[in-house]
Design a protein around this motif. Sequence first.
Motif, PDB file in Angstrom:
ATOM      1  N   GLY A 144      23.739  32.762  53.850  1.00  0.00           N
ATOM      2  CA  GLY A 144      23.946  31.427  53.315  1.00  0.00           C
ATOM      3  C   GLY A 144      24.130  30.405  54.422  1.00  0.00           C
ATOM      4  O   GLY A 144      23.850  30.659  55.596  1.00  0.00           O
ATOM      5  N   VAL A 145      24.637  29.230  54.013  1.00  0.00           N
ATOM      6  CA  VAL A 145      24.815  28.099  54.917  1.00  0.00           C
ATOM      7  C   VAL A 145      26.287  27.709  54.929  1.00  0.00           C
ATOM      8  O   VAL A 145      26.903  27.563  53.867  1.00  0.00           O
ATOM      9  CB  VAL A 145      23.951  26.905  54.471  1.00  0.00           C
ATOM     10  N   VAL A 146      26.843  27.555  56.107  1.00  0.00           N
ATOM     11  CA  VAL A 146      28.241  27.138  56.237  1.00  0.00           C
ATOM     12  C   VAL A 146      28.388  25.705  55.724  1.00  0.00           C
ATOM     13  O   VAL A 146      27.621  24.810  56.103  1.00  0.00           O
ATOM     14  CB  VAL A 146      28.700  27.218  57.713  1.00  0.00           C
ATOM     15  N   VAL A 147      29.385  25.478  54.856  1.00  0.00           N
ATOM     16  CA  VAL A 147      29.646  24.124  54.347  1.00  0.00           C
ATOM     17  C   VAL A 147      30.988  23.580  54.800  1.00  0.00           C
ATOM     18  O   VAL A 147      31.212  22.364  54.801  1.00  0.00           O
ATOM     19  CB  VAL A 147      29.546  24.058  52.805  1.00  0.00           C
ATOM     20  N   ALA A 148      31.928  24.444  55.205  1.00  0.00           N
ATOM     21  CA  ALA A 148      33.229  23.991  55.684  1.00  0.00           C
ATOM     22  C   ALA A 148      33.875  25.105  56.489  1.00  0.00           C
ATOM     23  O   ALA A 148      33.610  26.294  56.257  1.00  0.00           O
ATOM     24  CB  ALA A 148      34.128  23.584  54.516  1.00  0.00           C
ATOM     25  N   TYR A 180      31.437  31.102  48.757  1.00  0.00           N
ATOM     26  CA  TYR A 180      32.182  32.318  49.067  1.00  0.00           C
ATOM     27  C   TYR A 180      32.939  32.094  50.372  1.00  0.00           C
ATOM     28  O   TYR A 180      32.379  31.595  51.349  1.00  0.00           O
ATOM     29  CB  TYR A 180      31.225  33.511  49.209  1.00  0.00           C
ATOM     30  N   ARG A 181      34.205  32.468  50.389  1.00  0.00           N
ATOM     31  CA  ARG A 181      35.042  32.276  51.578  1.00  0.00           C
ATOM     32  C   ARG A 181      35.257  33.596  52.298  1.00  0.00           C
ATOM     33  O   ARG A 181      35.603  34.598  51.682  1.00  0.00           O
ATOM     34  CB  ARG A 181      36.398  31.688  51.177  1.00  0.00           C
ATOM     35  N   VAL A 182      35.055  33.570  53.623  1.00  0.00           N
ATOM     36  CA  VAL A 182      35.305  34.745  54.460  1.00  0.00           C
ATOM     37  C   VAL A 182      35.929  34.290  55.775  1.00  0.00           C
ATOM     38  O   VAL A 182      35.802  33.124  56.162  1.00  0.00           O
ATOM     39  CB  VAL A 182      34.006  35.526  54.769  1.00  0.00           C
ATOM     40  N   PRO A 183      36.589  35.195  56.489  1.00  0.00           N
ATOM     41  CA  PRO A 183      37.065  34.867  57.832  1.00  0.00           C
ATOM     42  C   PRO A 183      35.884  34.679  58.781  1.00  0.00           C
ATOM     43  O   PRO A 183      34.798  35.211  58.565  1.00  0.00           O
ATOM     44  CB  PRO A 183      37.897  36.084  58.238  1.00  0.00           C
ATOM     45  N   ALA A 184      36.115  33.936  59.850  1.00  0.00           N
ATOM     46  CA  ALA A 184      35.045  33.657  60.811  1.00  0.00           C
ATOM     47  C   ALA A 184      34.412  34.925  61.358  1.00  0.00           C
ATOM     48  O   ALA A 184      33.202  34.962  61.617  1.00  0.00           O
ATOM     49  CB  ALA A 184      35.597  32.804  61.950  1.00  0.00           C
ATOM     50  N   GLN A 185      35.214  35.993  61.542  1.00  0.00           N
ATOM     51  CA  GLN A 185      34.655  37.223  62.123  1.00  0.00           C
ATOM     52  C   GLN A 185      33.653  37.901  61.196  1.00  0.00           C
ATOM     53  O   GLN A 185      32.949  38.826  61.611  1.00  0.00           O
ATOM     54  CB  GLN A 185      35.769  38.211  62.493  1.00  0.00           C
ATOM     55  N   CYS A 186      33.578  37.448  59.947  1.00  0.00           N
ATOM     56  CA  CYS A 186      32.634  38.026  58.985  1.00  0.00           C
ATOM     57  C   CYS A 186      31.378  37.173  58.831  1.00  0.00           C
ATOM     58  O   CYS A 186      30.551  37.448  57.952  1.00  0.00           O
ATOM     59  CB  CYS A 186      33.300  38.208  57.630  1.00  0.00           C
ATOM     60  N   CYS A 187      31.235  36.136  59.642  1.00  0.00           N
ATOM     61  CA  CYS A 187      30.049  35.290  59.625  1.00  0.00           C
ATOM     62  C   CYS A 187      29.270  35.463  60.919  1.00  0.00           C
ATOM     63  O   CYS A 187      29.818  35.285  62.009  1.00  0.00           O
ATOM     64  CB  CYS A 187      30.439  33.819  59.455  1.00  0.00           C
ATOM     65  N   PHE A 188      27.995  35.789  60.808  1.00  0.00           N
ATOM     66  CA  PHE A 188      27.153  36.015  61.974  1.00  0.00           C
ATOM     67  C   PHE A 188      25.994  35.028  61.936  1.00  0.00           C
ATOM     68  O   PHE A 188      25.171  35.060  61.016  1.00  0.00           O
ATOM     69  CB  PHE A 188      26.634  37.455  61.980  1.00  0.00           C
ATOM     70  N   LYS A 189      25.950  34.153  62.932  1.00  0.00           N
ATOM     71  CA  LYS A 189      24.911  33.136  62.975  1.00  0.00           C
ATOM     72  C   LYS A 189      23.540  33.786  63.100  1.00  0.00           C
ATOM     73  O   LYS A 189      23.345  34.735  63.859  1.00  0.00           O
ATOM     74  CB  LYS A 189      25.153  32.176  64.140  1.00  0.00           C
ATOM     75  N   LEU A 190      22.587  33.258  62.340  1.00  0.00           N
ATOM     76  CA  LEU A 190      21.224  33.772  62.352  1.00  0.00           C
ATOM     77  C   LEU A 190      20.365  32.958  63.313  1.00  0.00           C
ATOM     78  O   LEU A 190      20.389  31.721  63.276  1.00  0.00           O
ATOM     79  CB  LEU A 190      20.614  33.702  60.950  1.00  0.00           C
ATOM     80  N   ASP A 225      35.476  30.076  65.556  1.00  0.00           N
ATOM     81  CA  ASP A 225      34.540  30.671  66.516  1.00  0.00           C
ATOM     82  C   ASP A 225      33.265  29.856  66.698  1.00  0.00           C
ATOM     83  O   ASP A 225      32.172  30.412  66.839  1.00  0.00           O
ATOM     84  CB  ASP A 225      34.169  32.094  66.078  1.00  0.00           C
ATOM     85  N   GLY A 226      33.394  28.537  66.703  1.00  0.00           N
ATOM     86  CA  GLY A 226      32.233  27.701  66.961  1.00  0.00           C
ATOM     87  C   GLY A 226      31.321  27.499  65.778  1.00  0.00           C
ATOM     88  O   GLY A 226      30.286  26.823  65.891  1.00  0.00           O
ATOM     89  N   LEU A 227      31.636  28.078  64.626  1.00  0.00           N
ATOM     90  CA  LEU A 227      30.822  27.872  63.437  1.00  0.00           C
ATOM     91  C   LEU A 227      31.020  26.444  62.932  1.00  0.00           C
ATOM     92  O   LEU A 227      32.115  25.889  63.009  1.00  0.00           O
ATOM     93  CB  LEU A 227      31.209  28.872  62.346  1.00  0.00           C
TER      94      LEU A 227
END
Length: 355
Positions: free
Chosen positions: A75-79, A134-144, A85-87
Amino acid sequence: MASTHPEINRALVLHPGGAFNYQDIPIPTIESDRDVLVRIVATGLCGSDIHYWQHGKLGRYEVTQPLILGHESSGVVVATGSNADGLKPGDHVAVEPGISCNVCSYCRSGRYNLCRSMRFAATPPVDGTLCTFYRVPAQCCFKLPENISLRDGALVEPLAVAVHACRLGGDLQDRAVVIFGAGPVGLLCCAVAAAFGASKVVAVDVVEERLSVARQYGATHTCRMQDVEGAESMKNLVGLDADTGADVVLDASGAQPCLTCGIEVLAPGGTFVQVGLGKPAMEFPIGMVCDKEIVFKGSFRYGPGDYKLAIGLLGSKRVDVDGLVTHTFTFSKAQEAFQNVVSRNGIKSVIFGPE
């Protein structure tokens, strides 16, 4: 860091008994400086989703209250919170759907997939990702990277499963690897084994249509189970050494005949990795395991580094998933996607949306 977004969080909700409906649910809020709010764009369907829908349970987990399914998402980060971590809003991300405690002995030793306090998406009672936000901690988001689409970003989760399984198999360079089961995870295991340098990658299944595409994903040889009479016949058919066999076997099927044949075809001192889940208890040829002194390993989801490596393999095209997604559905047709998987049409089904 705040961002504007539509004030609707549409979700597909499974109810005990197997009925689905659409509901508008509260939008998660940023509660921690490391929280990330993601607008879900693409979600792949997994066998566990189908189990919960058709049977209401999987292992010790049971659907006893309304549950949102889905865990293979991008998905796309909205907030974000202030320490994410720079997201930033607009980043395209693959979502790792398990949130571990980070403090238990398993987490602290680098095996967070074994955390007993794990909150894993779409595992009762934890809601999954078939919703708008959907909300997750930053460590669970991996930039594509820019060359990985959000559709393919939804495949990072099953690809990480394959990466974890192949890493458990050890050094695959110049090894002969046999993979039972040519479903999505089995095909991805073929692709990863090839990317890891395996000299021979044998895909085994009962469905000819699946085997016909296995060579696109790294298989050097294919074998229909019904075309062989046992391990010796299989070795001869696919060119394995008659006196030894395969260096590594990965079973992505969970079927009893594959477990038995896999241990038979494995070379002495080889490694067997159980990836797929079938019946909770099966006959196990323990005598052969001891006689060959093989290493038998269970594989559970993924661990540190697996998501990052999966994205690296996709971004570098060392693993090419073109053609793996054979069916796509809009969010309003999500129930058709579930039925499509049950009907065994194609390979991988992905739901786009909401919106």
